[in-house]
Design an enzyme around this catalytic site. Structure first.
Site, PDB file in Angstrom:
ATOM      1  CB  THR A  13      -0.918   0.000   1.233  1.00  0.00           C
ATOM      2  OG1 THR A  13      -1.784  -1.146   1.165  1.00  0.00           O
ATOM      3  CG2 THR A  13      -1.765   1.261   1.276  1.00  0.00           C
ATOM      4  CB  VAL A  14       3.365   2.574   2.392  1.00  0.00           C
ATOM      5  CG1 VAL A  14       4.286   3.789   2.478  1.00  0.00           C
ATOM      6  CG2 VAL A  14       2.372   2.598   3.547  1.00  0.00           C
ATOM      7  CE  LYS A 105       4.251   0.333  14.103  1.00  0.00           C
ATOM      8  NZ  LYS A 105       4.086  -0.061  12.693  1.00  0.00           N
ATOM      9  CD  GLU A 129       8.446  13.316   9.966  1.00  0.00           C
ATOM     10  OE1 GLU A 129       7.709  12.988  10.922  1.00  0.00           O
ATOM     11  OE2 GLU A 129       9.295  14.205  10.032  1.00  0.00           O
ATOM     12  CB  VAL A 132       6.356   8.398  14.644  1.00  0.00           C
ATOM     13  CG1 VAL A 132       5.410   8.877  15.737  1.00  0.00           C
ATOM     14  CG2 VAL A 132       7.439   7.509  15.233  1.00  0.00           C
ATOM     15  N   GLY A 187     -10.536  -3.234   7.945  1.00  0.00           N
ATOM     16  CA  GLY A 187      -9.109  -3.167   7.642  1.00  0.00           C
ATOM     17  C   GLY A 187      -8.324  -2.244   8.545  1.00  0.00           C
ATOM     18  CE  LYS A 205       2.988   3.937  14.971  1.00  0.00           C
ATOM     19  NZ  LYS A 205       1.547   4.019  14.661  1.00  0.00           N
TER      20      LYS A 205
END
Length: 428
Positions: A13-14, A105, A129, A132, A187, A205
């Site tokens: 997804t990312v 993380k 970046e 978190v 989800g 985090k």
């Protein structure tokens, strides 16, 4: 300048969001960095899999070393997750002089100091970046925006799954188990939700934020962690009745260079800004000696919010390349780690007690609080129509954790108390 070539570890997804932004914002990226940014290779598990974006098949590989050992690649962007193999790939990339951007993380919480030391040794950047709070630029803010200030406290909702669950329980009166099932269907929660609901994700985090905020190497085992699986609709109803919202908060506090870091369900006064952060959104509240109180709010996850943070880090790396300053860490953990004892950790507390419904009970309970020097802000006693016992609700004034532990221990042997139903920290 010549194009900066990027290797992408992962196309979930990312990773897909990173490709969309890099390819769709080329003019903007070039105007900011002076260089085209090109995704040269992408690590996938299956090159034949159908995908939601169109990608030249020649850019796909199933071998991570086609990226981390590739002399043509300048920056490795890691969005595959995991720890063991992922750490190995990142260390290999750094040893070959490649800069790294990661959203991991878990990796940064457990092995951040080692990775940053390797980066410094090889004059490389490691940017994280997106590890978190998704799309909230909190790490860069702590490093740069607060560089002239001294941070005394960081308090945040840094896990969207638990915030969604507690929001639904608060707004609809639903049970924890019912809302968890709904979150899994939507989800928002994994099939195994342990990392989220037991506070482990938030603890990782907070490890990162506390390390940056207090300039000391905070380890995951330094974080006192308690999740939301024992939170009941009854607890939330009482919180609302008393003017509070129940949130899973990460709280990092520093006083005279002694620090404490916790993750726990916390009652937040409904007038506090963080009490109104609902659903899957995240928020981080930062207290600085000079600036006072600030809050940062936004989506904590998702394809494009998280990818935005990753690409912002990528832009920072390319700017550093232009200036020739890669590997010069903006912040170092230079302070000795000094953890607070329980006697140094102080807050208000909420207690819900099930007690015998007879005369003299309240006097015996308040006597225990007095014995350990815990003063009370408010006390409410009432019968429970669904229970032959009575309920006593107590909110204390600020009390240290050691004293509260002694109170709770004494309650175990107090014959008028049937059960200590709930204990929560109180903020705001």
């Amino acid at each position: 300048m010549k194009p900066v070539k990027v290797g992408l570890l992962g196309l979930g997804t990312v990773g897909t969001g990173v490709v969309r932004i890099v390819e769709g914002h080329q003019d903007d990226l070039k105007s900011q960095t002076g260089s085209p940014i090109v995704i040269e290779k992408i690590l996938v598990q299956n090159k034949s899999k159908a995908r939601s974006i169109q990608i030249d098949a020649s850019k796909l590989t199933e071998d991570p070393y086609d990226i981390v050992s590739n002399p043509e690649i300048d920056v490795v962007v890691e969005v595959m997750g995991g720890i063991g193999n992922t750490k190995e790939y990142i260390l290999e990339a750094l040893s070959r002089g490649k800069h790294v951007v990661t959203a991991n993380k878990d990796l940064m919480a457990l092995h951040g100091p080692e990775l940053l030391a390797k980066a410094e040794e090889n004059r490389c950047d490691v940017m994280y970046e997106a590890s978190v709070a998704g799309g909230i630029p909190i790490i860069r803010t702590l490093i740069e925006g607060f560089s002239s200030d001294r941070i005394t406290k960081i308090m945040g909702i840094v896990n969207g799954t638990t915030n969604y669950i507690l929001t639904k329980m608060s707004q609809e009166g639903a049970s924890y188990s019912d809302v968890l099932k709904e979150a899994q269907q939507l989800g928002y929660a994994e099939a195994d939700p342990t990392s989220d609901v037991e506070g482990l994700d938030a603890a990782r985090k907070m490890t990162i934020l506390a390390t940056l905020g207090f300039r000391t190497d905070v380890a995951l085992q330094d974080v006192s962690t308690r999740g939301i699986s024992a939170v009941s609709s009854e607890d939330i109803a009482y919180a609302k009745r008393l003017g509070y919202e129940l949130k899973l908060l990460g709280i990092a506090d520093s006083q005279d260079d002694y620090i404490s870091v916790t993750v726990e369900p916390t009652m937040v006064k409904n007038t506090h800004p963080i009490a109104s952060v609902n659903g899957v959104f995240n928020a981080v509240y930062v207290y600085g000696e000079a600036v006072g109180e600030t809050m940062f709010y936004g989506p904590g996850a998702g394809e494009l919010p998280t990818a935005t943070s990753i690409v912002a880090d990528l832009v920072a790396v390319v700017k550093n390349l232009r200036l020739g300053i890669n590997g010069q860490r903006a912040v170092a953990a230079y302070k000795e780690k000094k953890l607070k004892t329980d006697a140094q950790i102080s807050s208000k507390y909420f207690l819900l007690l099930h007690v015998d419904d007879r005369a003299g009970v309240l006097a015996r309970i308040t006597q225990v609080f007095a014995e350990f020097d815990v003063s009370l802000e408010s006390v409410l006693q009432q019968p429970n129509p669904n229970n032959p016992e009575a309920e006593i609700i107590v909110i204390t004034h600020d009390a240290n954790k050691a004293a509260m532990n002694k109170v709770l221990k004494a309650f175990e042997s107090l014959d008028v108390i049937r059960k200590v139903k709930s204990v929560y920290r109180v903020e705001g």
